[in-house]
Scaffold this motif. Structure first.
Motif, PDB file in Angstrom:
ATOM      1  N   PRO A 100       0.815  -1.233   0.000  1.00 25.67           N
ATOM      2  CA  PRO A 100       0.000   0.000   0.000  1.00 25.67           C
ATOM      3  C   PRO A 100       0.838   1.267   0.000  1.00 25.67           C
ATOM      4  N   SER A 103       1.342   2.296  -3.588  1.00 26.91           N
ATOM      5  CA  SER A 103       0.171   2.335  -4.459  1.00 26.91           C
ATOM      6  C   SER A 103      -0.187   3.742  -4.920  1.00 26.91           C
ATOM      7  N   LYS A 126      -2.432  -3.292  -8.084  1.00 31.68           N
ATOM      8  CA  LYS A 126      -3.232  -3.814  -6.982  1.00 31.68           C
ATOM      9  C   LYS A 126      -2.324  -4.089  -5.800  1.00 31.68           C
ATOM     10  N   HIS A 127      -2.892  -4.396  -4.651  1.00 33.54           N
ATOM     11  CA  HIS A 127      -2.105  -4.657  -3.448  1.00 33.54           C
ATOM     12  C   HIS A 127      -1.583  -6.089  -3.427  1.00 33.54           C
ATOM     13  N   ARG A 129      -0.814  -9.607  -1.893  1.00 32.96           N
ATOM     14  CA  ARG A 129      -1.574 -10.430  -0.953  1.00 32.96           C
ATOM     15  C   ARG A 129      -0.898 -11.796  -0.819  1.00 32.96           C
ATOM     16  N   THR A 203       0.546   0.171   8.971  1.00 35.42           N
ATOM     17  CA  THR A 203       0.109  -0.051   7.591  1.00 35.42           C
ATOM     18  C   THR A 203       0.724  -1.375   7.158  1.00 35.42           C
ATOM     19  N   THR A 232      -4.080  -1.450   9.472  1.00 37.75           N
ATOM     20  CA  THR A 232      -4.837  -1.120   8.279  1.00 37.75           C
ATOM     21  C   THR A 232      -4.079  -1.648   7.074  1.00 37.75           C
ATOM     22  N   HIS A 233      -4.802  -1.898   5.990  1.00 36.79           N
ATOM     23  CA  HIS A 233      -4.171  -2.423   4.779  1.00 36.79           C
ATOM     24  C   HIS A 233      -4.223  -1.411   3.633  1.00 36.79           C
ATOM     25  N   SER A 234      -4.519  -0.157   3.956  1.00 37.65           N
ATOM     26  CA  SER A 234      -4.583   0.859   2.913  1.00 37.65           C
ATOM     27  C   SER A 234      -4.218   2.219   3.488  1.00 37.65           C
TER      28      SER A 234
END
Length: 320
Positions: A100, A103, A126-127, A129, A203, A232-234
């Motif tokens: 993130p 991004s 995209k993130h 994963r 993060t 958080t992931h964003s």
């Protein structure tokens, strides 16, 4: 009219019909900033804003309503002779997975600096994963920015070494401290002990701090009273938490810190080198690599891949 990019007409029609730049961005798999540039070229040509942004979406002006029927005629003709497929819908798609903290900078960099390398390729960011390697093996992803200490990815690389490969990019050399611009911490020495007095937001970066953050480990080992931890992931989630509380966080890329620092009410300050070394005295600094297929199945141009690696290396390196 000969100076107007054909793609700008297609984008204009899409925004007119959807009332949304975001929907057009998803439809043609281009960034919002590129949609804005196409519209800007038409605005300059017609000397008109063309759309007025309101809560209900983009509302066309009188000039936009006047040219819309003719634009439809042109784009319909293009569709009939298959020109729009070559001009708007690229032949190939390159999906890139990133943490993130990258991004917000990488898409803009690709649009402005790497456009000539990717004229025939549609890019999608995209993130990262846990299933990143599987996504790449199944052809759903071309490139991914990974952490060298991610055991799950390293195991997958060992199992699939004939298909996947990882090219080193660099090691994170700093972090920025981010919090409300009126946060009490700014009136302290900004030491790790000072920061531990407040709630901390992580993060999460896959394979690095998604399970346990270095600051959390440091506080445990030095018996510092870290009050609470949120994950958080964003960056959107991070910003929301920071603006509404006394929470503090760290960011390890220049582009993420610049982005958060531009948000009204937030502030980003680079941590001193001494405190950064203390922070990573218990856990290694983040080490980044670029994951790709060794058989080059994604067909990304070499200049495009090298440009991405150079951008990321600059984002995690100490600026002189």
């Amino acid at each position: 009219m000969i100076d107007v990019d054909v793609k700008a007409l297609v984008i204009f029609r899409s925004v007119y019909e959807t009332g949304c730049c975001g929907e057009t961005s998803r439809l043609y798999r281009i960034s919002n900033s590129k949609v804005t540039r196409y519209l800007s070229s038409l605005r300059n040509y017609y000397q008109d804003s063309l759309f007025i942004r309101k809560k209900e979406g983009f509302i066309p002006t009188a000039r936009a309503k006047a040219i819309y029927p003719k634009v439809c005629e042109i784009t319909n003709l293009l569709h009939q002779i298959s020109v729009n497929e070559a001009c708007v819908k690229p032949k190939k798609e390159c999906t890139i997975a990133v943490p993130p903290t990258l991004s917000v900078g990488l898409p803009e960099f690709m649009d402005t600096e790497l456009e000539s390398c990717s004229l025939s390729t549609s890019t999608h960011v995209k993130h990262v994963r846990p299933q990143t390697c599987e996504d790449m093996l199944q052809g759903g992803m071309c490139l991914a920015v990974i952490q060298d200490d991610d055991t799950q990815i390293q195991e997958s690389l060992q199992r699939n070494k004939s298909t996947l490969m990882a090219s080193p990019i660099g090691t994170g050399e700093f972090v920025y401290i981010v919090a409300r611009d009126e946060h009490p911490v700014w009136f302290s020495g900004l030491t790790l002990a000072d920061i531990a007095n407040y709630p901390f937001v992580v993060t999460a970066i896959e394979g690095f701090n998604d399970i346990q953050d270095p600051f959390e480990v440091y506080c445990e080992q030095n018996q510092l009273p870290l009050s609470s931890i949120y994950k958080t992931h964003s960056l959107a989630g991070l910003i929301t938490r920071l603006r509404s509380s006394d929470a503090i966080s760290f960011l390890g890329t220049h582009c993420a810190a610049d982005f958060v620092g531009m948000v009204h009410g937030l502030k980003a300050v680079k941590m001193s080198a001494e405190q950064y070394e203390l922070l990573h005295s218990v856990l290694s600094k983040p080490r980044y690599s670029l994951l790709s297929r060794s058989d080059h199945a994604c067909n990304c141009p070499e200049g495009f891949v090298n440009g991405i690696k150079s951008f990321i290396a600059a984002q995690i390196a100490e600026q002189s």
